[in-house]
Design an enzyme around this catalytic site. Structure first.
Site, PDB file in Angstrom:
ATOM      1  CG  ASN A   7      -1.825   1.142   1.330  1.00 31.67           C
ATOM      2  OD1 ASN A   7      -1.798   2.034   0.474  1.00 31.67           O
ATOM      3  ND2 ASN A   7      -2.643   1.154   2.354  1.00 31.67           N
ATOM      4  NE  ARG A  90      -6.083   1.520  -0.101  1.00 27.97           N
ATOM      5  CZ  ARG A  90      -6.054   2.636   0.609  1.00 27.97           C
ATOM      6  NH1 ARG A  90      -4.958   2.999   1.239  1.00 27.97           N
ATOM      7  NH2 ARG A  90      -7.114   3.384   0.682  1.00 27.97           N
ATOM      8  CG  HIS A 179     -12.951   3.314   3.260  1.00 26.71           C
ATOM      9  ND1 HIS A 179     -13.704   4.315   3.839  1.00 26.71           N
ATOM     10  CD2 HIS A 179     -11.673   3.559   3.586  1.00 26.71           C
ATOM     11  CE1 HIS A 179     -12.903   5.131   4.496  1.00 26.71           C
ATOM     12  NE2 HIS A 179     -11.660   4.693   4.361  1.00 26.71           N
ATOM     13  NE  ARG A 240      -9.824  12.441   3.680  1.00 25.46           N
ATOM     14  CZ  ARG A 240      -9.790  11.111   3.740  1.00 25.46           C
ATOM     15  NH1 ARG A 240     -10.899  10.426   3.993  1.00 25.46           N
ATOM     16  NH2 ARG A 240      -8.678  10.457   3.526  1.00 25.46           N
ATOM     17  CD  GLU A 384      -8.996  -1.093   4.162  1.00 34.34           C
ATOM     18  OE1 GLU A 384      -8.558  -0.627   5.234  1.00 34.34           O
ATOM     19  OE2 GLU A 384      -9.338  -0.392   3.200  1.00 34.34           O
TER      20      GLU A 384
END
Ligand code: ADP
Length: 396
Positions: A7, A90, A179, A240, A384
């Site tokens: 990743n 990823r 996601h 965010r 993940e």
């Protein structure tokens, strides 16, 4: 077979080596400050975790350091690089080009490049990681697993924004969602845990971490999700903003004489619960602490977060005309009982009843609704990396 999961960020690279037979993590860690000075962390399955300063002028250096550590005779976990059978990468944005994970070819790399303008910070870094791995492990099959792919089943009415359609036609401005690997992994498991028939199921996954998104999954497919063209849309997150009146951007720019990029930076990095709490923290543990000490802004940040998640869940119940089960996952969803309890209390009208005996359990698979609850609610830890390893293995 051992699958290396990568990743890659612009100055970081997270990795895990997973034995796909046992699904054990043989080693994991990260490279940080790539191109600055370089710091390397390595955690072998049965050994001591260590962190060292190690110069990394680029991602190719970083990959080399990871591979050297994996085969190190003293602290490594494999004898030679040929024991790495595949690499799963990823990739953040697959645009409309990728509705599934794919084996990486020259054409795939070109198609990922064409999505760069949709994720200008992430996709180029993902491509650098792919290039670095191809150089270090020539001939090893590699797969790209996209954050957006799971959501490509959304119907047009769910992904269309209320803007002139030429922006979709010309620039592919639409909701994509993120996601996806986590929502796919968790929704599958939720359907099993709740004993549902996939082809006749309506579930909602609340992935609540530093970044948060919620997805409506009908008959095993994503039909709506809260993140949009970028991961900025949706509920307020760690830093965010989530949704707001778009006019706020011009309003703040005018008031403070800032550029649009500067305001966007504030919305990405200084907003969410960090901003609402007046700068206390983006970490929910710190907000809990401050709130329990009487900090009203921290308390408000927790309220705003739970309220907005509950509103999205309510919206998805309408979108699917019902819901059979709900899952909480990721750092906050797996660990924060107060947030789970608050969100569930908003959903009383659906017949959701929380089970106080199991509500306090953290970080493991558990049902947190009562036996009589009309909608089943579970905590389902996301993974993940394992999901990427499984996808990679299935493809090669
Ligand atoms: P990311 O989006 O970076 O993958 P994670 O899913 O790891 O984030 O979630 C990180 C967040 O989870 C932290 O910022 C913190 O707010 C929250 N968190 C982690 N552990 C706990 C805990 N024990 N109690 C409450 N919140 C927690």
């Amino acid at each position: 077979m051992n699958v290396l999961v990568i990743n890659c960020g612009s100055s970081s690279l997270k990795y895990q080596l997973i034995d796909s037979d046992s699904e054990n993590v043989l080693a994991s860690g990260l490279c940080e400050r790539i191109g600055i000075d370089g710091r390397f962390t390595f955690k072998p399955e049965n050994g001591e975790k260590y962190t060292i300063d190690s110069e990394m002028k680029d991602h190719t250096d970083a990959i080399k350091i990871v591979l050297d550590a994996l085969i190190d005779p003293k602290t490594g976990v494999i004898r030679e690089l040929s024991q790495i059978g595949a690499v799963g990468h990823r990739v953040v944005h697959g645009g409309e080009k990728f509705a599934k994970s794919v084996v990486i070819t020259k054409e795939v790399i070109k198609a990922i490049e064409e999505c760069n303008d949709l994720a200008p910070l992430h996709n180029p870094a993902n491509l650098i990681g792919i290039d670095a791995c191809q150089k270090a492990l020539p001939g090893v099959p590699m797969a790209a697993v996209f954050d957006t792919a799971f959501h490509q089943t959304m119907p047009k009415k769910a992904y269309t924004y209320g803007v002139p359609d030429r922006y979709y036609e010309d620039y592919k401005v639409r909701r994509y969602g993120f996601h996806g690997t986590s929502h796919s992994f968790v929704s599958k498991r939720l359907i099993e845990l709740a004993g549902l028939d996939r082809n006749n199921s309506k579930v909602i996954v609340c992935h609540l971490g530093n970044g948060s998104s919620i997805t409506a999954v009908k008959n095993g497919e994503s039909v709506d999700t809260s993140m949009g063209l970028t991961p900025l849309e949706g509920v307020p997150m760690g830093t965010r903003s989530g949704n707001l009146d778009p006019a706020i951007i011009e309003f703040i720019a005018n008031k403070e004489n800032r550029t649009i990029s500067e305001v966007m930076n504030i919305l990405n990095k200084e907003s969410g619960v960090l901003g609402i709490s007046g700068g206390v923290s983006s970490d929910f543990r710190d907000l809990d602490q401050a709130s329990s000490e009487g900090n009203e802004k921290a308390a408000n940040a927790l309220d705003v977060f739970a309220y907005n998640v509950a509103k999205v869940v309510g919206g998805y119940v309408a979108a699917m005309n019902g819901v059979d089960a709900i899952a909480f996952t990721a750092g906050v969803g797996e660990n924060h009982l107060g947030i789970r309890r608050r969100i569930m209390s908003y959903l009383g009208y659906l017949g959701v009843e929380s089970n106080e005996e199991t509500m306090g359990i953290r970080g493991e698979e558990v049902e947190i609704s009562t036996k009589d609850s009309k909608v089943k609610v579970f905590v389902v830890p996301t993974n993940e990396e394992l999901a990427i390893a499984r996808e990679t293995l299935a493809l090669i």
